[in-house]
Write an enzyme that holds these catalytic residues in place. Structure first.
Site, PDB file in Angstrom:
ATOM      1  N   ASP A 141       0.705  -1.216  -0.058  1.00 53.90           N
ATOM      2  CA  ASP A 141      -0.029   0.020   0.058  1.00 53.90           C
ATOM      3  C   ASP A 141       1.082   1.252  -0.028  1.00 53.90           C
ATOM      4  O   ASP A 141       1.995   1.348   0.530  1.00 53.90           O
ATOM      5  CB  ASP A 141      -0.825   0.070   1.354  1.00 53.90           C
ATOM      6  N   ARG A 154     -13.860   1.438  -3.838  1.00 53.22           N
ATOM      7  CA  ARG A 154     -13.254   1.737  -2.313  1.00 53.22           C
ATOM      8  C   ARG A 154     -13.110   3.250  -1.836  1.00 53.22           C
ATOM      9  O   ARG A 154     -11.902   3.412  -1.737  1.00 53.22           O
ATOM     10  CB  ARG A 154     -12.144   0.917  -1.925  1.00 53.22           C
TER      11      ARG A 154
END
Length: 374
Positions: free
Chosen positions: A152, A239
């Protein structure tokens, strides 16, 4: 549609230019990060420099490890990894299998601020684990490697009281074949999970991301309060966030070019969706993929006021293979509890017209107020 964010004058973003009250985040976070008495100021030219500075701050003058850290930190990052970012851009489908690169801030609760200088860039992430009181500002994260290793850009695990402000996070909203779900591209922009709460995500420019961010790791990881305000999401897949329980307040964001789904409110979570601008978006407010335990939302004064506006702003909807709920009638399905902080949202039209002048990096942390809307 791509939003081209104008820059202010290049050069160093001086710490002296930061607001003196960093705790006024416009959201649930109430942290000053490392901007407190006793803080040590350090400059980092590389990812490894940041790692070394943080590890050093865990030790006292005798070299003994101090629980939670020995002193608060303000780290100014002036490195530039544009060459790595460009190489990754030219080899998108080769990034998934590479080693993830990142700075892990683990078990550090003394307070830390990481702030990039204007013109800096990073091909590495920042990952928070069992820490607290962290601020990340003016960092430009591009084309993170190591998707297969959960690479991430920003990951927040078991870490309360975090402010993610005025950053740019970007990759390519594209699928490369190679796994069972054909998803060998990049990991998330900002994941907030594993009991992390009181987080404010503000004035970020997030574009070209497939999986923008989680709010919650599983159906049992549901207790959190998060604020998303004054962010630009452009050419993103889904998301925004994927919300598993808890409370999300999303205001004054610009959502454009959503290719799958936007705010996905699941596991009985609730979202206050207020004074945002939606355009060119598929399923911008929904509850899907679980088939049960749907979340609810309160829609308040967005640019879309009723289904009659869908065609004007190119809002479309589709079905899911499981039971689902879409905001196709554009009505609130729940009532959000009172917000415990002060905030002053501008109109959705001002978000559309002016936010690009303020969100992202190289803006000297400027904020959008009603006075700027005229």
């Amino acid at each position: 549609m791509k939003y081209l964010l104008p820059s202010t004058a290049a050069g160093l973003l001086l710490l002296a230019a930061q607001p003196t009250m960093a705790a006024n985040t416009g959201g649930y976070a109430t942290t000053d990060g490392g901007n407190v008495a006793g803080a040590v100021n350090k400059t980092a030219r590389s990812m490894q420099d940041i790692i070394d500075i943080i590890e050093e701050a865990k030790l006292d003058s005798k070299g003994k490890k101090v629980k939670g850290g020995a002193y608060p930190l303000i780290i100014t990052y002036n490195g530039n990894e544009d060459a790595l970012i460009k190489a990754a851009e030219n080899n998108i489908c080769g990034q998934w299998s590479k080693d993830a690169r990142g700075v892990e801030i683990k078990e550090f609760t003394k307070g830390v601020t990481i702030i990039g200088t204007n013109g800096s860039s990073a091909n590495f992430g920042i990952w928070l684990t069992k820490s607290s009181d962290v601020i990340i500002r003016n960092m430009r994260f591009g084309y993170m490697p190591g998707g297969a290793q959960d690479g991430d850009a920003i990951r927040i695990d078991n870490t309360p009281n975090v402010w993610i402000d005025h950053n740019e996070i970007f990759a390519k909203n594209f699928e490369c074949q190679g796994t069972k779900d054909g998803d060998t591209t990049f990991e998330s922009a900002i994941d907030i999970k594993k009991a992390s709460t009181n987080v404010t995500v503000s004035y970020n420019y997030i574009h070209g991301i497939k999986k923008v961010g989680l709010s919650g790791f599983s159906s049992s990881d549901t207790g959190r309060d998060l604020t998303y305000h004054h962010n630009i999401y452009d050419d993103v897949n889904a998301r925004l966030p994927l919300q598993r329980g808890g409370q999300v307040h999303a205001y004054n964001n610009l959502y454009t070019g959503i290719t799958s789904s936007g705010l996905n409110v699941r596991q009985k979570g609730i979202a206050l969706i207020e004074r945002n601008w939606f355009e060119n978006a598929k399923n911008p407010v929904t509850s899907r993929y679980d088939g049960s335990n749907f979340g609810t939302w309160e829609l308040r004064n967005n640019n879309i006021m009723s289904p009659a506006d869908f065609a004007k702003y190119n809002i479309t909807w589709d079905k899911d293979t499981k039971a689902y709920v879409n905001a196709e009638d554009w009505k609130s399905t729940g009532t959000f509890a009172s917000v415990p902080y002060s905030y002053s949202p501008v109109s959705p039209q001002c978000v559309k017209d002016k936010l690009a002048n303020y969100a992202g990096v190289n803006k000297n942390l400027a904020v959008l107020t009603a006075a700027n809307c005229n």
